[in-house]
Design an enzyme around this catalytic site. Structure first.
Site, mmCIF file in Angstrom:
data_model
loop_
_atom_site.group_PDB
_atom_site.id
_atom_site.type_symbol
_atom_site.label_atom_id
_atom_site.label_comp_id
_atom_site.label_asym_id
_atom_site.label_seq_id
_atom_site.Cartn_x
_atom_site.Cartn_y
_atom_site.Cartn_z
ATOM 1 N N THR A 1 -9.706 2.472 -6.175
ATOM 2 C CA THR A 1 -9.820 2.990 -7.546
ATOM 3 C C THR A 1 -8.933 2.177 -8.470
ATOM 4 O OG1 THR A 1 -10.380 5.229 -6.853
ATOM 5 C CG2 THR A 1 -9.259 5.032 -8.959
ATOM 6 N N GLY A 2 -9.372 2.015 -9.722
ATOM 7 C CA GLY A 2 -8.525 1.352 -10.713
ATOM 8 C C GLY A 2 -9.225 0.175 -11.366
ATOM 9 N N ASP B 1 -8.533 -2.309 -2.275
ATOM 10 C CA ASP B 1 -7.955 -1.444 -3.310
ATOM 11 C C ASP B 1 -6.862 -2.197 -4.068
ATOM 12 O OD1 ASP B 1 -7.447 0.814 -4.818
ATOM 13 O OD2 ASP B 1 -7.093 2.126 -3.095
ATOM 14 N N LYS C 1 0.979 3.263 -4.654
ATOM 15 C CA LYS C 1 -0.354 3.463 -5.195
ATOM 16 C C LYS C 1 -0.441 4.849 -5.823
ATOM 17 C CE LYS C 1 -3.952 2.294 -3.103
ATOM 18 N NZ LYS C 1 -4.396 1.935 -4.476
ATOM 19 N N GLY C 2 -1.462 5.021 -6.654
ATOM 20 C CA GLY C 2 -1.677 6.346 -7.233
ATOM 21 C C GLY C 2 -1.480 6.398 -8.727
ATOM 22 N N GLU D 1 -7.192 7.403 -1.254
ATOM 23 C CA GLU D 1 -7.015 5.968 -0.993
ATOM 24 C C GLU D 1 -6.312 5.745 0.342
ATOM 25 O OE1 GLU D 1 -6.777 4.299 -5.570
ATOM 26 O OE2 GLU D 1 -4.957 5.029 -4.627
HETATM 27 C C1 5RP Z 1 -5.233 4.397 -8.233
HETATM 28 C C2 5RP Z 1 -4.455 3.269 -7.687
HETATM 29 C C3 5RP Z 1 -4.733 1.923 -8.229
HETATM 30 O O1 5RP Z 1 -5.200 1.103 -7.205
HETATM 31 C C4 5RP Z 1 -3.464 1.354 -8.811
HETATM 32 O O2 5RP Z 1 -2.991 2.258 -9.806
HETATM 33 C C5 5RP Z 1 -3.702 -0.010 -9.443
HETATM 34 O O3 5RP Z 1 -4.564 0.119 -10.521
HETATM 35 P P1 5RP Z 1 -5.043 -1.131 -11.375
HETATM 36 O O4 5RP Z 1 -5.933 -1.951 -10.517
HETATM 37 O O5 5RP Z 1 -5.761 -0.494 -12.556
HETATM 38 O O6 5RP Z 1 -3.821 -1.902 -11.829
HETATM 39 O O7 5RP Z 1 -3.625 3.395 -6.815
HETATM 40 O O8 5RP Z 1 -4.831 5.628 -7.705
#
Ligand code: 5RP
Length: 225
Positions: free
Chosen positions: A32-33, A85, A98-99, A107
C-alpha cells in the site's frame, strides 16, 4: 534534500525494478502507498498471468482497474511467491517502519507469507537509526487500558482523522524512544490490545530497492530466503 519530482522519479525507478522481479504464473502480495501505486501499472504493463492479494482497499481498487487479478487473502492461499511494498524508514540492518498509510497489520501478514519480500523506496526512506513515529493498530475493546499499558513505554497518539481499519482496528502512533528496534518490537507485541505494530524485522525482508532519479536502482540484499 530531494524535491517531490526527484522523489517521484526515485520511487518510479524502484517500482519498475520490482515489476521486473515478478514471474509469470506466480502469486504476488501487493502493498500500500504511493510507491506501490507506481508499481501496479508497471506490473500490469508486463501482461503476466499473476494472482494477487492486496493489503488495502485502495490497492485492490487500483489493481483491479489495471486488469490485475486480485483474490481474497483467505484460507485458500497459504503462501505467496513475492510481496512488494513501500516503507517509511529502512535502517542499515534492514529493519523497516511501515504503516504510514495505516495498513501495517495486513502488510505484515502478506510480507510474512511471501517467499520473497521486496521493499521499494525513495532515498529519503533510508535512515541511520529507526525513530518515531511507529504506527500501531489497536483493538477498540479496552482501548483506554491498552493506552495506559503502552504509556509505560512512551507517548502514544491516536491518529487524527483516521477511521477504523478494514479490520476494525484503531490507528495510533508510538512517539517514544526506539533504541534497539527488536526490543521495542517485542514489548509492543507483548502488550495486550496491540493488534500489530509497524516494525518489520530484517528476517522478513529479502531485499530493499532504492530508486535514484536517473532510473537506476541500488539493491540491498537483506536476507536470502
Ligand atoms: C502503508 C505503508 C507504506 O508502504 C509506507 O507508508 C510508504 O508509503 P509511500 O510509498 O507512500 O512512501 O506502510 O501502510
Amino acid at each position: 534534500m530531494a524535491g517531490d519530482d526527484e522523489r517521484d522519479l526515485q520511487k518510479r525507478a524502484a517500482a519498475a525494478a520490482a515489476a521486473d522481479l515478478v514471474q509469470d504464473g506466480t502469486t504476488v502480495g501487493l502493498g500500500t502507498g504511493s510507491t506501490v501505486a507506481l508499481f501496479l501499472p508497471a506490473l500490469a504493463r508486463r501482461g503476466l498471468s499473476v494472482r494477487c492479494v492486496a493489503t488495502s482497499e485502495a490497492t485492490e481498487r487500483q489493481a483491479r482497474a489495471l486488469g490485475l487479478a486480485v483474490e481474497p487473502f483467505d484460507a485458500r492461499i497459504e503462501r505467496l511467491d513475492l510481496a512488494v511494498d513501500g516503507a517509511d524508514q529502512v535502517d542499515p540492518a534492514g529493519w523497516l517502519v511501515k504503516g504510514g498509510g495505516g495498513a501495517q497489520t495486513r502488510e505484515k501478514i502478506v510480507a510474512a507469507a511471501a517467499e520473497r519480500f521486496a521493499v521499494i523506496v525513495s532515498a529519503d526512506k533510508v535512515v541511520a537509526a529507526i525513530g518515531p513515529p511507529i504506527p500501531l493498530e489497536l483493538m477498540p475493546f479496552g482501548l483506554g487500558a491498552t493506552l495506559r499499558l503502552l504509556s509505560s513505554l512512551g507517548e502514544v497518539r491516536i491518529r487524527d482523522g483516521a477511521g477504523p481499519t478494514p479490520d476494525g482496528g484503531v490507528l495510533a502512533d508510538y512517539m517514544g524512544p526506539v533504541g534497539e528496534p527488536g526490543e521495542l518490537a517485542a514489548r509492543l507485541a507483548a502488550t495486550p490490545g496491540v493488534v500489530d505494530h509497524g516494525l518489520f524485522p530484517p528476517e522478513m525482508v529479502t531485499e530493499v530497492l532504492i530508486g535514484t532519479a536517473d532510473g537506476s536502482v541500488e539493491r540491498r540484499e537483506v536476507r536470502a530466503r
